[in-house]
Design an enzyme around this catalytic site. Structure first.
Site, PDB file in Angstrom:
ATOM      1  N   HIS A  85       0.780  -1.318  -0.163  1.00  0.00           N
ATOM      2  CA  HIS A  85       0.122  -0.020   0.087  1.00  0.00           C
ATOM      3  C   HIS A  85       0.829   1.292  -0.148  1.00  0.00           C
ATOM      4  O   HIS A  85       2.047   1.274   0.912  1.00  0.00           O
ATOM      5  CB  HIS A  85      -1.095   0.020   1.353  1.00  0.00           C
ATOM      6  CG  HIS A  85      -0.493   0.276   2.645  1.00  0.00           C
ATOM      7  ND1 HIS A  85      -0.298   1.306   3.404  1.00  0.00           N
ATOM      8  CD2 HIS A  85      -0.048  -1.075   3.384  1.00  0.00           C
ATOM      9  CE1 HIS A  85       0.075   0.804   4.443  1.00  0.00           C
ATOM     10  NE2 HIS A  85       0.274  -0.459   4.575  1.00  0.00           N
ATOM     11  N   ASP A  87      -0.720   4.276   0.700  1.00  0.00           N
ATOM     12  CA  ASP A  87      -0.961   5.212   1.419  1.00  0.00           C
ATOM     13  C   ASP A  87      -0.641   5.135   2.839  1.00  0.00           C
ATOM     14  O   ASP A  87       0.231   4.059   3.267  1.00  0.00           O
ATOM     15  CB  ASP A  87      -2.491   5.242   1.512  1.00  0.00           C
ATOM     16  CG  ASP A  87      -3.038   3.782   2.270  1.00  0.00           C
ATOM     17  OD1 ASP A  87      -2.591   3.055   1.934  1.00  0.00           O
ATOM     18  OD2 ASP A  87      -4.342   4.006   3.139  1.00  0.00           O
ATOM     19  N   ASP A 124       6.080   1.563   6.899  1.00  0.00           N
ATOM     20  CA  ASP A 124       4.431   0.971   6.507  1.00  0.00           C
ATOM     21  C   ASP A 124       3.880   1.973   5.667  1.00  0.00           C
ATOM     22  O   ASP A 124       3.349   3.157   5.999  1.00  0.00           O
ATOM     23  CB  ASP A 124       3.944   1.023   8.041  1.00  0.00           C
ATOM     24  CG  ASP A 124       2.281   0.767   7.902  1.00  0.00           C
ATOM     25  OD1 ASP A 124       2.095   0.038   6.965  1.00  0.00           O
ATOM     26  OD2 ASP A 124       1.775   0.824   8.893  1.00  0.00           O
ATOM     27  N   GLU A 157      -5.341   1.034   2.268  1.00  0.00           N
ATOM     28  CA  GLU A 157      -4.897   0.207   3.501  1.00  0.00           C
ATOM     29  C   GLU A 157      -5.281   0.739   4.789  1.00  0.00           C
ATOM     30  O   GLU A 157      -5.927  -0.091   5.785  1.00  0.00           O
ATOM     31  CB  GLU A 157      -3.659  -0.245   3.365  1.00  0.00           C
ATOM     32  CG  GLU A 157      -3.519  -1.796   3.999  1.00  0.00           C
ATOM     33  CD  GLU A 157      -3.222  -1.685   5.507  1.00  0.00           C
ATOM     34  OE1 GLU A 157      -3.334  -2.571   6.102  1.00  0.00           O
ATOM     35  OE2 GLU A 157      -2.817  -0.492   5.973  1.00  0.00           O
ATOM     36  N   GLU A 158      -4.856   1.817   5.001  1.00  0.00           N
ATOM     37  CA  GLU A 158      -4.576   2.440   6.379  1.00  0.00           C
ATOM     38  C   GLU A 158      -6.233   2.990   6.597  1.00  0.00           C
ATOM     39  O   GLU A 158      -6.392   3.350   7.944  1.00  0.00           O
ATOM     40  CB  GLU A 158      -3.791   3.549   6.341  1.00  0.00           C
ATOM     41  CG  GLU A 158      -2.218   3.252   6.078  1.00  0.00           C
ATOM     42  CD  GLU A 158      -1.912   2.456   7.443  1.00  0.00           C
ATOM     43  OE1 GLU A 158      -2.529   1.611   8.341  1.00  0.00           O
ATOM     44  OE2 GLU A 158      -0.705   2.132   7.368  1.00  0.00           O
ATOM     45  N   HIS A 217     -24.219  24.574  33.290  1.00  0.00           N
ATOM     46  CA  HIS A 217     -23.424  25.033  34.443  1.00  0.00           C
ATOM     47  C   HIS A 217     -23.049  23.982  35.124  1.00  0.00           C
ATOM     48  O   HIS A 217     -23.925  23.498  35.549  1.00  0.00           O
ATOM     49  CB  HIS A 217     -24.043  26.089  34.963  1.00  0.00           C
ATOM     50  CG  HIS A 217     -23.140  27.107  36.029  1.00  0.00           C
ATOM     51  ND1 HIS A 217     -23.070  26.341  37.182  1.00  0.00           N
ATOM     52  CD2 HIS A 217     -22.621  28.148  35.901  1.00  0.00           C
ATOM     53  CE1 HIS A 217     -22.002  27.322  37.796  1.00  0.00           C
ATOM     54  NE2 HIS A 217     -21.859  28.215  37.239  1.00  0.00           N
ATOM     55  N   THR A 319     -16.124  25.670  34.069  1.00  0.00           N
ATOM     56  CA  THR A 319     -16.817  24.736  34.554  1.00  0.00           C
ATOM     57  C   THR A 319     -17.921  24.414  33.802  1.00  0.00           C
ATOM     58  O   THR A 319     -18.792  25.323  33.747  1.00  0.00           O
ATOM     59  CB  THR A 319     -17.326  25.387  35.844  1.00  0.00           C
ATOM     60  OG1 THR A 319     -17.772  26.700  35.355  1.00  0.00           O
ATOM     61  CG2 THR A 319     -16.423  25.644  36.957  1.00  0.00           C
ATOM     62  N   ARG A 332      -9.428  -5.949  18.486  1.00  0.00           N
ATOM     63  CA  ARG A 332      -8.529  -6.825  17.576  1.00  0.00           C
ATOM     64  C   ARG A 332      -9.057  -8.354  17.797  1.00  0.00           C
ATOM     65  O   ARG A 332      -9.451  -8.661  18.728  1.00  0.00           O
ATOM     66  CB  ARG A 332      -7.241  -6.787  17.965  1.00  0.00           C
ATOM     67  CG  ARG A 332      -6.225  -5.461  17.725  1.00  0.00           C
ATOM     68  CD  ARG A 332      -5.894  -5.175  16.549  1.00  0.00           C
ATOM     69  NE  ARG A 332      -5.297  -3.796  16.348  1.00  0.00           N
ATOM     70  CZ  ARG A 332      -4.826  -3.188  15.094  1.00  0.00           C
ATOM     71  NH1 ARG A 332      -4.826  -4.112  14.080  1.00  0.00           N
ATOM     72  NH2 ARG A 332      -4.758  -2.145  15.341  1.00  0.00           N
ATOM     73  N   HIS A 431       3.149   4.197  12.622  1.00  0.00           N
ATOM     74  CA  HIS A 431       1.739   5.014  13.036  1.00  0.00           C
ATOM     75  C   HIS A 431       2.088   5.865  14.208  1.00  0.00           C
ATOM     76  O   HIS A 431       1.507   6.752  14.556  1.00  0.00           O
ATOM     77  CB  HIS A 431       0.693   4.058  13.921  1.00  0.00           C
ATOM     78  CG  HIS A 431       0.051   3.059  12.615  1.00  0.00           C
ATOM     79  ND1 HIS A 431      -1.070   2.539  12.597  1.00  0.00           N
ATOM     80  CD2 HIS A 431       0.431   2.604  11.309  1.00  0.00           C
ATOM     81  CE1 HIS A 431      -1.496   1.811  11.555  1.00  0.00           C
ATOM     82  NE2 HIS A 431      -0.396   1.650  10.881  1.00  0.00           N
TER      83      HIS A 431
HETATM   84  N1  BES Z   1       1.254  -2.904   8.289  1.00  0.00           N
HETATM   85  C1  BES Z   1      -0.039  -2.635   9.083  1.00  0.00           C
HETATM   86  C2  BES Z   1      -0.339  -4.067   9.573  1.00  0.00           C
HETATM   87  C3  BES Z   1       0.819  -4.715  10.676  1.00  0.00           C
HETATM   88  C4  BES Z   1       1.675  -3.992  11.352  1.00  0.00           C
HETATM   89  C5  BES Z   1       0.863  -6.002  10.765  1.00  0.00           C
HETATM   90  C6  BES Z   1       2.533  -4.431  12.035  1.00  0.00           C
HETATM   91  C7  BES Z   1       1.713  -6.607  11.444  1.00  0.00           C
HETATM   92  C8  BES Z   1       2.517  -5.875  12.138  1.00  0.00           C
HETATM   93  C9  BES Z   1      -0.988  -2.185   8.398  1.00  0.00           C
HETATM   94  O1  BES Z   1      -0.724  -1.023   7.404  1.00  0.00           O
HETATM   95  C10 BES Z   1      -1.814  -1.366   9.290  1.00  0.00           C
HETATM   96  O2  BES Z   1      -1.579  -0.362   9.963  1.00  0.00           O
HETATM   97  N2  BES Z   1      -3.236  -2.300   9.399  1.00  0.00           N
HETATM   98  C11 BES Z   1      -4.077  -1.645  10.285  1.00  0.00           C
HETATM   99  C12 BES Z   1      -5.404  -2.123   9.954  1.00  0.00           C
HETATM  100  C13 BES Z   1      -6.334  -1.346   9.262  1.00  0.00           C
HETATM  101  C14 BES Z   1      -7.607  -1.957   8.994  1.00  0.00           C
HETATM  102  C15 BES Z   1      -6.489   0.083   9.339  1.00  0.00           C
HETATM  103  C16 BES Z   1      -4.031  -1.958  11.721  1.00  0.00           C
HETATM  104  O3  BES Z   1      -3.488  -2.833  12.290  1.00  0.00           O
HETATM  105  O4  BES Z   1      -4.212  -1.159  12.524  1.00  0.00           O
HETATM  106 MN    MN Z   2       0.930  -1.426   6.292  1.00  0.00          MN
HETATM  107 MN    MN Z   3      -0.323   0.758   8.950  1.00  0.00          MN
END
Ligand code: BES
Ligand code: MN
Ligand code: MN
Length: 462
Positions: A85, A87, A124, A157-158, A217, A319, A332, A431
């Site tokens: 990917h 992106d 990534d 993908e992201e 308030h 406040t 997950r 990330h």
């Molecule tokens: N490359 C990652 C996934 C990843 C990272 C797998 C490290 C194994 C180890 C991928 O780009 C990613 O970030 N995927 C997202 C999921 C997506 C549905 C947003 C994730 O894992 O948060």
């Molecule tokens: Mn990735």
């Molecule tokens: Mn990623």
């Protein structure tokens, strides 16, 4: 000339080209970067063409385009499909970067004494999929391409790969291959090569809790009317018990339990808990009772708040009893949990636990299936042999906690097992601010990919 000497001769250019790609802020999540995401697709198209692909096409989708390219040298030879990917994740918070996220720089670190490339997307996945284009170039240039190649590099993908299903279903014939290679995961370490055979799935939710019809308030009404932030925190806290077990009814129903022998095998992977804690500056780890850290990320599902907001967060004190509170919550998942089912269980439960003093809205953003891939396929064996050749050590299979939802889609629709041929490290800060990718990882990755092609074609000839 051998692939290795071609690589040696061209490595500076291979790095400079990756730097050019990293300069394009192709953040798919933020519409502000729309033109840049499209520009990255064009960059990838040109890179494929220059490397020697014949048919390269920008395939429009309902979202960002998929770049498809191929080099068919002989229908009798095996075909490798490469997925990646272009992106990237948003670079925020920018102030935590030591150098600007879209101005790549080389810096030495303790883990990367030869230098690492610091930029959003370095590991990534730009640095990782670009290795495939460069390995392809090196094989073409040295007359060493032993398989047909197809590339499918997407731009969403992201944000959940929403439009990839449609593309894959409509192009099954075009995407037909004997193996799928994906470099978008980690290894245990440079001295401990590994191949990922399991990824978690995902169900990503957003919740909105509303109390009164306007901000109030906090003296006049505080203590008598629900504060949606207080309520939301309490609701979130109740989603896990004292053993960090998720309390949503039915959540674990489809979770595959591993045998004692399988668990033992997973736990034999090299892992140093104090080093793990040290790298993260934490006194202790935190997770589900009865499972090791390797198991907690590899084979157990989890639930996390990714962001929570509401009320007053500006300077000084105000406040106020806010009218609304929000949170983004992801789960997950592991085999055989289904993300649609889990999203429904979450929604029903979250509404059921809300006190009558508030109203709750729940929305599912995106999701994806978990996946387990074979560690004995021809492709896996070729990947194992290739890594053994370049790292001097046989890789071990591991399960990772991240998600690549399309892996399960490829298994189902294309009928071949993807090989998760990643060369990153878990310290690459994916990330996060200061994401980076080792120069050595990049170069050894290119070499190992070329070795894979050789081993895979030999295995096929047998
Ligand atoms: N490359 C990652 C996934 C990843 C990272 C797998 C490290 C194994 C180890 C991928 O780009 C990613 O970030 N995927 C997202 C999921 C997506 C549905 C947003 C994730 O894992 O948060
Ligand atoms: Mn990735
Ligand atoms: Mn990623």
């Amino acid at each position: 000339m051998s692939v290795a000497s071609y690589l040696e001769k061209n490595k500076d250019r291979f790095l400079q080209e990756l730097f050019d790609l990293l300069r394009i802020p192709s953040v798919s999540a933020d519409p502000k970067f729309k033109q840049d995401v499209v520009a990255a697709a064009h960059f990838v198209k040109e890179a494929m063409e220059k490397a020697g692909a014949d048919t390269v096409e920008i395939c429009e989708t309902a979202g960002y385009p998929i770049v498809y390219g191929e080099k068919m040298i002989d229908p009798a030879l095996p075909t490798v499909l490469v997925y990646g990917h272009y992106d990237v994740q948003p670079a925020d918070p920018y102030e935590l970067w030591d150098s600007p996220p879209f101005e790549p720089v080389l810096k030495k670190t303790a883990i990367h004494p030869e230098g690492a490339i610091f930029a959003r997307g370095a590991a990534d996945d730009k640095g990782q999929f670009y290795m495939h284009i460069k390995a392809f170039e090196a094989m073409m240039a040295t007359g060493a391409l032993p398989c047909n190649v197809k590339f499918m590099i997407e731009g969403e993908e992201e944000i959940g790969s929403d439009n990839l299903d449609t593309f894959v279903l409509a192009n099954k014939e075009r995407l037909r291959a004997d193996v799928i290679l994906i470099s978008d995961t980690h290894m245990i370490g440079m001295q401990d090569p590994s191949i990922t055979v399991g990824l978690r799935g995902m169900a990503y939710m957003e919740v909105e809790v509303t109390g009164s019809n306007r901000d109030l308030h906090s003296g006049t009404y505080g203590g008598a009317v629900a504060n949606p932030i207080n309520v939301l925190c309490k609701m979130i806290a109740s989603l896990k018990d004292e053993n960090e077990h998720i309390t949503i009814p039915g959540f674990y129903e489809k979770v595959q339990e591993l045998s004692a022998a399988q668990r033992q095998r997973l736990n034999e992977a090299p892992f140093d808990l104090s080093e793990y804690k040290g790298k993260l500056d934490i006194q202790d780890v935190h997770g589900e009772k009865g499972y090791s850290t390797i198991e907690r990320v590899g084979i157990r599902p989890t639930l996390d708040v990714n962001g929570i907001w509401g009320g007053y967060t500006g300077e000084g004190a105000k406040t106020v009893l806010p009218s609304k509170a929000y949170a983004k919550i992801s789960m997950r998942l592991v085999p055989d949990q289904d993300w649609h089912e889990i999203a429904t269980l979450f929604e029903n439960h979250f509404k059921a636990i809300a006190p009558s003093s508030v109203t709750v809205k729940v929305k599912a953003h995106h999701g994806g299936a978990p996946a387990v891939v074979s560690d004995s396929s021809l492709g896996y064996q070729a990947a194992e042999a290739a890594m053994e050749e370049t790292f001097g050590k046989r890789p071990i299979p591991t399960r990772e906690g991240g998600s690549i939802p399309i892996v399960a889609l490829f298994q189902k629709e294309l009928g071949s097992d993807p090989i998760l041929f990643g060369f990153g490290l878990d310290t690459d800060a994916l990330h996060s601010p200061n994401e980076h990718y080792g120069v050595k990882n990049y170069l050894i990755g290119i070499e190992t990919i070329a070795a894979f092609f050789r081993h895979f074609s030999v295995a096929h000839g047998k």
